[in-house]
Design an enzyme around this catalytic site. Structure first.
Site, PDB file in Angstrom:
ATOM      1  N   GLU A 200     -12.618 -27.839   4.483  1.00  0.00           N
ATOM      2  CA  GLU A 200     -13.759 -27.080   5.010  1.00  0.00           C
ATOM      3  C   GLU A 200     -13.496 -25.579   4.949  1.00  0.00           C
ATOM      4  O   GLU A 200     -14.352 -24.793   4.519  1.00  0.00           O
ATOM      5  CB  GLU A 200     -14.037 -27.503   6.452  1.00  0.00           C
ATOM      6  CG  GLU A 200     -15.137 -26.702   7.139  1.00  0.00           C
ATOM      7  CD  GLU A 200     -14.864 -26.474   8.604  1.00  0.00           C
ATOM      8  OE1 GLU A 200     -14.963 -25.308   9.055  1.00  0.00           O
ATOM      9  OE2 GLU A 200     -14.548 -27.455   9.306  1.00  0.00           O
TER      10      GLU A 200
ATOM     11  N   GLU B 175      -4.877 -21.552  14.531  1.00  0.00           N
ATOM     12  CA  GLU B 175      -5.887 -22.316  15.269  1.00  0.00           C
ATOM     13  C   GLU B 175      -5.225 -23.430  16.076  1.00  0.00           C
ATOM     14  O   GLU B 175      -5.586 -23.691  17.231  1.00  0.00           O
ATOM     15  CB  GLU B 175      -6.908 -22.888  14.278  1.00  0.00           C
ATOM     16  CG  GLU B 175      -8.185 -23.393  14.889  1.00  0.00           C
ATOM     17  CD  GLU B 175      -9.218 -23.812  13.849  1.00  0.00           C
ATOM     18  OE1 GLU B 175     -10.270 -24.317  14.265  1.00  0.00           O
ATOM     19  OE2 GLU B 175      -8.978 -23.635  12.638  1.00  0.00           O
TER      20      GLU B 175
END
Length: 419
Positions: A49, A126
């Site tokens: 993604e 992240e």
């Protein structure tokens, strides 16, 4: 009006023409997520993604951003456990550009090695961010330990080890395997014409091959237990959960009502008893985590170490009430009106309409009329809620995840008993 067509390469196209709006939102939904990954691949769907925004044969990453910004649009994506979604919202005349951009990133991304290494660092940051945020971490850990050893239990972001080991070849092969016509659903909602959208999708996605990627693994088995991760925090974060229903279950309307009564709003039982009546937590709620063949219902609270056992007992008390007492007629009616109101208000946004089209198609295989959905909530009875509570909230299906530092006397035993 909702219409559906299927292209020769297997891509399904579902549109909803919405009167009185000036925008259109289009999403490319790919049936791939963390559930479709091996342990070594964990996080690859999410990595892909990220990489699809890093340049194609026709556009650099800056070109992609500049083109959508130049028309005042939004281009974004997210990855889940069973699908990934790439979407764009634009003024209706710009819909062809949005479809072109989505097709370009899905079919022609370069997976440049330099960009890949930079994005690997971004994803690792992240992961670190989640590890440093206990309210986020506790939910990931709950899922891992509730469905141990099953792909549904693995984190969407992956682990440091798995993300660190993925190569460009791994990502390219994964896209070749999963990004096939039969695994892609294009949904669009707003000021549009179905035939024009179908024509544009057919043109821009013409290079995508057909076929269907391998299907889902078997449903996981939930694990009863208590898992405590000790961290030196000001609060203790608790997730108490049980098995729930899959997305397409006939009792799904009753499930949403039960969850809302339990902890889905500020008037819910959890919020009123734990926060408003006793002041034991700032944040407490419940939520549903439902998939194609299984689900979970999870209660959360963040509280002081000294109050953690009391909060857990209150959570169990509220579950017990839902297995032994009929909810009041007034509470049921208020919750029905609340969920119907949320549904109707959400339809004022083409983003939400697009998402509703996709989720209905992916999980139900159809898009039921709005009136049918409203009636689904209206038909639920107090007895339905009680029956469902008795079915779901059983001692053998309960799992507790704790992140924080409990007083030594409170660590064992933490009794998980509803009955």
């Amino acid at each position: 009006m909702i219409r559906k067509s299927t292209l020769d390469n297997g891509i399904r196209v579902v549109t909803e023409q919405v009167a009185g709006v000036h925008s259109a939102t289009v999403g490319a939904w790919v049936e791939t997520g963390s559930r479709h990954e091996t342990p070594e691949q964990n996080g690859i769907s999410h990595f892909v993604e990220h990489m699809l925004f890093k340049g194609t044969e026709r556009r650099s990453a800056k070109d992609i951003a500049r083109e959508i910004d130049s028309v005042g649009g939004v281009l974004n994506a997210f990855t889940g456990r069973e699908f990934s979604c790439y979407y764009a919202k634009v003024l209706s005349p710009r819909l062809p550009l949005a479809i072109d951009l989505l097709a370009d990133i899905a079919l022609h991304s370069l997976f440049d090695l330099d960009e890949l290494e930079k994005e690997r660092k971004v994803i690792l940051q992240e992961i670190y961010m989640v590890e440093d945020a206990p309210e986020d971490l506790v939910h990931d850990l709950f899922t891992q330990n509730f469905w141990p050893g099953h792909p549904l239990g693995r984190p969407i972001l992956g682990s440091r080890e798995s993300v660190g080991s993925l190569s460009r070849g791994d990502l390219v092969r994964f896209v070749e395997q999963r990004y096939r016509g039969g695994n892609i659903l294009i949904c669009a909602a707003g000021e549009l014409e179905h035939e024009r959208v179908l024509e544009q999708v057919g043109e821009f996605f013409a290079g995508l091959g057909g076929g269907v990627a391998p299907g889902l693994t078997q449903a996981p088995v939930c694990q009863r237990g208590v898992d405590i991760i000790e961290k030196d925090l000001e609060q203790v974060h608790l997730c108490l959960g049980s098995s729930a229903l899959p997305q397409n279950h006939p009792d799904r309307f009753a499930l949403h009502l039960l969850n809302n009564i339990l902890g889905g709003s500020m008037s819910s039982r959890l919020f009123q008893s734990i926060r408003e009546d006793l002041g034991l937590a700032y944040s407490t709620y419940s939520y549903l985590n439902c998939h194609s063949d299984t689900g979970s219902l999870v209660l959360y609270a963040g509280t002081s170490p000294e109050e953690a056992r009391s909060v857990l007992h209150l959570m169990l008390k509220e579950l017990r009430r839902l297995t032994t007492e009929l909810v009041s007629e007034q509470e049921l009616q208020a919750t029905q009106e609340q969920l119907k109101g949320h549904l109707l208000l959400s339809l004022e946004s083409t983003d939400n309409r697009m998402t509703r089209l996709a989720r209905n198609e992916l999980y139900l295989g159809k898009n039921p009329p709005l009136r049918e959905v409203v009636q689904g909530f209206e038909k639920v009875t107090r007895e339905d809620i009680l029956r469902l509570g008795q079915s779901l909230f059983r001692d053998e299906q309960l799992h507790l995840q704790v992140v924080g530092k409990l007083p030594q006397a409170d660590i064992t035993p933490l009794d998980l008993t509803v009955g």
